[in-house]
Design a protein around this motif. Structure first.
Motif, PDB file in Angstrom:
ATOM      1  N   ARG A  72       0.803  -1.325   0.023  1.00  0.00           N
ATOM      2  CA  ARG A  72       0.042  -0.109  -0.066  1.00  0.00           C
ATOM      3  C   ARG A  72       1.013   1.133   0.093  1.00  0.00           C
ATOM      4  N   ARG A  73       2.038   1.220   0.458  1.00  0.00           N
ATOM      5  CA  ARG A  73       2.953   2.331   0.341  1.00  0.00           C
ATOM      6  C   ARG A  73       3.869   2.374  -0.754  1.00  0.00           C
ATOM      7  N   GLY A  74       3.814   1.425  -1.469  1.00  0.00           N
ATOM      8  CA  GLY A  74       4.694   1.409  -2.992  1.00  0.00           C
ATOM      9  C   GLY A  74       5.314  -0.140  -2.975  1.00  0.00           C
ATOM     10  N   LYS A  75       6.295  -0.196  -3.922  1.00  0.00           N
ATOM     11  CA  LYS A  75       7.069  -1.405  -4.239  1.00  0.00           C
ATOM     12  C   LYS A  75       8.278  -1.517  -3.145  1.00  0.00           C
ATOM     13  N   MET A  76       8.222  -2.746  -2.742  1.00  0.00           N
ATOM     14  CA  MET A  76       9.428  -3.125  -1.734  1.00  0.00           C
ATOM     15  C   MET A  76      10.073  -4.257  -2.528  1.00  0.00           C
ATOM     16  N   ALA A  77      11.218  -4.639  -1.996  1.00  0.00           N
ATOM     17  CA  ALA A  77      11.985  -5.855  -2.608  1.00  0.00           C
ATOM     18  C   ALA A  77      12.674  -6.647  -1.712  1.00  0.00           C
ATOM     19  N   PHE A  78      12.766  -8.026  -1.916  1.00  0.00           N
ATOM     20  CA  PHE A  78      13.632  -8.810  -1.130  1.00  0.00           C
ATOM     21  C   PHE A  78      14.789  -9.259  -2.109  1.00  0.00           C
ATOM     22  N   VAL A  79      15.967  -9.061  -1.832  1.00  0.00           N
ATOM     23  CA  VAL A  79      16.988  -9.313  -2.577  1.00  0.00           C
ATOM     24  C   VAL A  79      17.874 -10.563  -1.853  1.00  0.00           C
ATOM     25  N   ALA A  80      18.181 -11.445  -2.740  1.00  0.00           N
ATOM     26  CA  ALA A  80      19.118 -12.697  -1.963  1.00  0.00           C
ATOM     27  C   ALA A  80      20.463 -12.143  -2.334  1.00  0.00           C
ATOM     28  N   SER A  94       9.650   0.263   1.003  1.00  0.00           N
ATOM     29  CA  SER A  94       9.184   1.068  -0.274  1.00  0.00           C
ATOM     30  C   SER A  94      10.407   2.459  -0.219  1.00  0.00           C
ATOM     31  N   ASP A  95      10.663   3.224   0.713  1.00  0.00           N
ATOM     32  CA  ASP A  95      11.296   4.296   0.590  1.00  0.00           C
ATOM     33  C   ASP A  95      12.867   4.121   0.298  1.00  0.00           C
ATOM     34  N   LYS A  96      13.296   3.006   0.799  1.00  0.00           N
ATOM     35  CA  LYS A  96      14.606   2.560   0.450  1.00  0.00           C
ATOM     36  C   LYS A  96      14.826   1.877  -0.920  1.00  0.00           C
ATOM     37  N   PHE A  97      13.953   1.056  -1.231  1.00  0.00           N
ATOM     38  CA  PHE A  97      14.027   0.563  -2.573  1.00  0.00           C
ATOM     39  C   PHE A  97      13.755   1.640  -3.643  1.00  0.00           C
ATOM     40  N   ARG A  98      12.934   2.602  -3.509  1.00  0.00           N
ATOM     41  CA  ARG A  98      12.789   3.887  -4.496  1.00  0.00           C
ATOM     42  C   ARG A  98      14.340   4.436  -4.639  1.00  0.00           C
ATOM     43  N   ALA A  99      15.015   4.533  -3.541  1.00  0.00           N
ATOM     44  CA  ALA A  99      16.340   5.379  -3.430  1.00  0.00           C
ATOM     45  C   ALA A  99      17.150   4.214  -3.975  1.00  0.00           C
ATOM     46  N   ARG A 128      17.516  -5.952   7.145  1.00  0.00           N
ATOM     47  CA  ARG A 128      16.948  -5.149   6.741  1.00  0.00           C
ATOM     48  C   ARG A 128      17.720  -3.723   6.155  1.00  0.00           C
ATOM     49  N   ALA A 129      17.830  -3.438   5.115  1.00  0.00           N
ATOM     50  CA  ALA A 129      18.633  -2.393   4.667  1.00  0.00           C
ATOM     51  C   ALA A 129      18.276  -1.189   4.818  1.00  0.00           C
TER      52      ALA A 129
END
Length: 244
Positions: A72-80, A94-99, A128-129
């Motif tokens: 609901r806040r935008g896209k987020m990612a899980f990275v291996a 979401s905010d970190k993925f956008r950046a 959690r990055a």
């Protein structure tokens, strides 16, 4: 019969071929090339970290997989993230993925800063990055010095002249240079180059140094105090629940 001379594959090409053909790396790992450089920056190999308690730190590895979710806040990612010793799942809200979306690409080497812990349900390591750097960004911002180790053979032929010509192409940067040498007799010495020999830490410079000097030893000096001060200043206060 005429036989054409073919240049051997570089380590990067060989590993890419192993991955594309077999799906795994057999003779090494792409992160190994940068392990020594980043050893003074990161908080150790991923498998050697104590994952029983949450901890804030700096970690690095190869991006081997990405899952993007819509929230609901935008896209987020899980990275291996894989450093050749261990693999962890890193979340970018979401905010970190956008950046940092442009940096988090498959097969990229990245340096990530955040909180490492153990997943309560699976027992697997997770992170959690808060910040992500490419190697180029890390070098540009925090690399302060390079020390190049020269052996006796480098001092006997025209390698020094070629080294001078190479370094001249990258002058005008902020990274100081030192040349450390060892003669066949065992005698050693060090030469610190002047301010006008500071260089730009371009990836091409390091590649060219490796090509010029057979199996060179290059020491990297990072300003980790400044890096950690920036990370501490930018570290957000954690929210308790829900996707950000």
């Amino acid at each position: 019969a005429r036989v054409n001379t073919v240049q051997p594959w570089s380590e990067e090409e060989r590993l890419a071929g192993e991955r594309d053909t077999l799906g795994v790396y057999l003779t090494g790992h792409p992160y190994n090339r940068f392990r020594e450089e980043l050893s003074g920056v990161v908080d150790g190999d991923l498998r050697n970290l104590d994952l029983n308690t949450a901890r804030q730190g700096i970690f690095a590895g190869l991006v081997v997989g990405i899952r993007v979710l819509n929230t609901r806040r935008g896209k987020m990612a899980f990275v291996a993230l894989d450093d050749g010793a261990c693999r962890i799942e890193m979340s970018l809200y979401s905010d970190k993925f956008r950046a940092h979306a442009e940096l988090v690409q498959k097969d990229a080497i990245i340096v990530a800063c955040g909180e490492l812990s153990t997943d309560e349900f699976t027992g697997n390591p997770q992170m959690r990055a808060d910040n992500v750097y490419s190697l180029e960004q890390l070098r540009e911002g925090y690399l302060r010095g390079l020390a190049i180790e020269l052996n006796d053979a480098c001092l006997r032929d025209d390698t020094l002249n070629k080294l001078q010509q190479l370094l001249e192409q990258y002058r005008g940067g902020k990274v100081s240079l030192a040349l450390n040498y060892q003669l066949g007799s065992g005698e050693t010495g060090a030469l610190r180059l002047g301010e006008n020999w500071r260089v730009r830490p371009a990836p091409e410079l390091l590649d060219d140094l490796r090509s010029l000097l057979a199996e060179p030893v290059i020491r990297f000096r990072y300003d980790t105090t400044a890096l950690r001060a920036v990370l501490e200043r930018e570290r957000p206060k954690r929210r308790v629940a829900g996707f950000a």
